[in-house]
Design a protein around this motif. Structure first.
Motif, PDB file in Angstrom:
ATOM      1  N   ILE A   9      57.856  81.136  28.416  1.00  0.00           N
ATOM      2  CA  ILE A   9      57.433  79.199  28.712  1.00  0.00           C
ATOM      3  C   ILE A   9      56.824  78.679  27.877  1.00  0.00           C
ATOM      4  O   ILE A   9      57.262  77.385  27.952  1.00  0.00           O
ATOM      5  N   VAL A  10      56.475  79.302  25.961  1.00  0.00           N
ATOM      6  CA  VAL A  10      56.701  78.739  25.278  1.00  0.00           C
ATOM      7  C   VAL A  10      58.056  77.502  24.988  1.00  0.00           C
ATOM      8  O   VAL A  10      57.713  76.522  24.501  1.00  0.00           O
ATOM      9  N   PHE A  12      60.615  76.595  26.906  1.00  0.00           N
ATOM     10  CA  PHE A  12      59.901  75.598  27.894  1.00  0.00           C
ATOM     11  C   PHE A  12      58.408  74.193  27.589  1.00  0.00           C
ATOM     12  O   PHE A  12      58.625  73.309  27.816  1.00  0.00           O
ATOM     13  N   ALA A  13      57.784  74.719  26.900  1.00  0.00           N
ATOM     14  CA  ALA A  13      56.468  73.878  27.383  1.00  0.00           C
ATOM     15  C   ALA A  13      56.313  73.170  25.778  1.00  0.00           C
ATOM     16  O   ALA A  13      56.538  71.610  25.920  1.00  0.00           O
ATOM     17  N   LEU A  14      57.181  73.441  24.433  1.00  0.00           N
ATOM     18  CA  LEU A  14      57.340  72.872  23.531  1.00  0.00           C
ATOM     19  C   LEU A  14      58.392  72.242  24.183  1.00  0.00           C
ATOM     20  O   LEU A  14      58.651  70.988  23.295  1.00  0.00           O
ATOM     21  N   PHE A  16      59.439  70.711  26.256  1.00  0.00           N
ATOM     22  CA  PHE A  16      58.946  69.093  27.052  1.00  0.00           C
ATOM     23  C   PHE A  16      58.341  68.314  26.331  1.00  0.00           C
ATOM     24  O   PHE A  16      58.284  67.124  26.933  1.00  0.00           O
ATOM     25  N   LEU A  17      57.339  68.842  25.689  1.00  0.00           N
ATOM     26  CA  LEU A  17      56.459  67.959  24.305  1.00  0.00           C
ATOM     27  C   LEU A  17      57.272  67.579  23.954  1.00  0.00           C
ATOM     28  O   LEU A  17      57.292  66.268  23.321  1.00  0.00           O
ATOM     29  N   SER A  28      65.009  68.709  20.696  1.00  0.00           N
ATOM     30  CA  SER A  28      64.362  69.682  21.229  1.00  0.00           C
ATOM     31  C   SER A  28      64.651  70.557  21.609  1.00  0.00           C
ATOM     32  O   SER A  28      63.422  72.074  21.198  1.00  0.00           O
ATOM     33  N   SER A  32      63.261  74.176  19.772  1.00  0.00           N
ATOM     34  CA  SER A  32      61.949  74.834  21.420  1.00  0.00           C
ATOM     35  C   SER A  32      62.524  76.601  20.880  1.00  0.00           C
ATOM     36  O   SER A  32      61.574  78.030  20.966  1.00  0.00           O
TER      37      SER A  32
END
Length: 436
Positions: A9-10, A12-14, A16-17, A28, A32
């Motif tokens: 989850i981290v 994907f979150a990182l 897209f951030l 990116s 990530s």
């Protein structure tokens, strides 16, 4: 197990951030992946794993065909083939109202298929067709909209890079089958766009081209045949087993060089530019593939794709609904991500769902290709949209309004391909290249 899933989850979150803040996609993905990996393994171990996966991801003979087709496309972009295809497209458009718009659609379809680039197609056709249409009294925003909407058709019709990348990611789906599967979807999209252009042209009273004499028509056809034969030679050779996709790409380079020499349209000063463009594009794609291979390892280790797949499968028992969910997701992803990284990230997630509900890998390859190709003509990061507006001398805001009408046939074509497997599978099955 919870911490492993949390790492996914981290990741994907990182990712897209970082994308949101404008960090290049490959960087990116790499950052990530490295940070999420440090939650699973010690830094020295994850560094080795990421490096190994990076090298393994690009260590594929099939990927040579991507580089070779890119080089062949660059040669044709520079080699003056576009004007001959436009003349042929004018002949096919005949006496239809708004015939120059139809010429643009056919030209984009043919040239895009030969060059393998929607951007090159939109830029080349826009530069040639926009002044002609303006002279005939066409609304510049309408001309730009037609050019933008029809450019992705050439991405779907082979040879192009998207099926090659998908083949590698899907575990070796036949490139020959994927290539042949693209013909009917690409032609369907072009035809539906032409129908829309016809309706608009009829209402606005746009001019009809002058009739062409038989001798002129014969010359136009003879001039275009050598260029069009490239598709026949390459795709025919691959489908008949005469050569592999990589060998076919090398044949395409040789054919393109010979053709440009015969046309006397290729100069020595063009060669460094062609090679530079090919190296830059290939380097970007290979960097993305390498970084995405490392990301895929982290995702596989965290089992996040399986969790996402099972979660989506639990939303409904109906294949129709699940296909619609994937269609909407691809359209959404395409609005903010280029085709290559979107393929690399979402194929491992969505392909298991497609296989679970009985979608053939070749059919799903067409769904992925078409859905992400549409993203090139939608804001906010539609590269073809930006190029088409620029060469048409209109702003993004100006072209968006008429383009909304052309999204209708494009989406209808996409839905037809998604829900009618025969559009993708009939030709490969007929040619005997479809794996059961």
């Amino acid at each position: 197990m919870t911490s492993i899933v949390f790492a996914g989850i981290v990741l994907f979150a990182l990712f897209f951030l970082l994308i949101f803040f404008g960090v290049p996609i490959a960087i990116s993905i790499g950052l990530s992946t490295l940070i999420a990996g440090m939650m699973l393994l010690p830094f020295d171990e994850i560094l080795i794993v990421v490096s190994q996966q990076f090298v393994t991801g690009i260590d594929s003979f099939v990927l040579l065909s991507l580089i070779f087709f890119t080089l062949a496309g660059s040669i044709m972009n520079t080699g003056g083939i576009a004007q001959r295809l436009i003349n042929f497209a004018k002949l096919l458009a005949g006496r239809l109202p708004g015939s120059l718009a139809h010429t643009n659609v056919i030209g984009n379809t043919l040239f895009g298929a030969l060059s393998g680039s929607a951007i090159a197609s939109a830029a080349t056709m826009g530069k040639i067709m926009s002044p002609l249409q303006k002279k005939e009294g066409y609304d510049p925003t309408y001309s730009a909209a037609v050019n933008v909407a029809s450019a992705p058709a050439g991405l779907i019709i082979p040879p192009s890079g998207t099926p090659i990348i998908y083949s590698v990611l899907s575990g070796g789906t036949s490139i020959g089958a994927l290539f042949i599967a693209g013909y009917l979807p690409g032609i369907l999209m072009a035809v539906l766009i032409m129908i829309t252009a016809y309706i608009i042209a009829k209402r606005k009273g746009y001019a009809v081209s002058e009739p062409i004499r038989f001798t002129q028509a014969a010359k136009v056809i003879l001039d275009a045949i050598p260029s069009l034969l490239l598709i026949v030679v390459v795709i025919g050779g691959i489908s008949l087993g005469v050569f592999t996709a990589t060998e076919g790409a090398a044949v395409a380079i040789l054919y393109a060089v010979v053709l440009c020499l015969l046309y006397r349209s290729l100069k020595w000063k063009d060669v460094p530019v062609i090679l530079r463009d090919t190296v830059i594009f290939s380097g970007v794609i290979l960097l993305l593939i390498g970084a995405s291979s490392a990301m895929s390892w982290i995702l596989s280790y965290s089992k996040l794709p399986q969790l996402v797949s099972s979660g989506i499968l639990q939303l409904s028992d109906s294949p129709m609904i699940l296909i619609l969910i994937m269609v909407l997701l691809l359209l959404l992803v395409g609005t903010f991500m280029d085709i290559a990284p979107a393929l690399l990230i979402f194929t491992p997630i969505l392909l298991p769902i497609a296989l679970e509900i009985g979608v053939h890998p070749v059919h799903f390859g067409m769904i992925m290709s078409m859905g992400l190709a549409i993203g090139t003509i939608t804001p906010p990061v539609g590269t073809v949209l930006f190029i088409g507006a620029k060469v048409g001398n209109v702003t993004i805001e100006q072209v968006t309004k008429p383009l909304l009408l052309f999204y209708i046939p494009v989406i209808l074509a996409f839905l037809a391909v998604a829900y009618i497997p025969a559009l993708s599978l009939w030709l490969p099955e007929l040619m005997g290249v479809l794996d059961k």
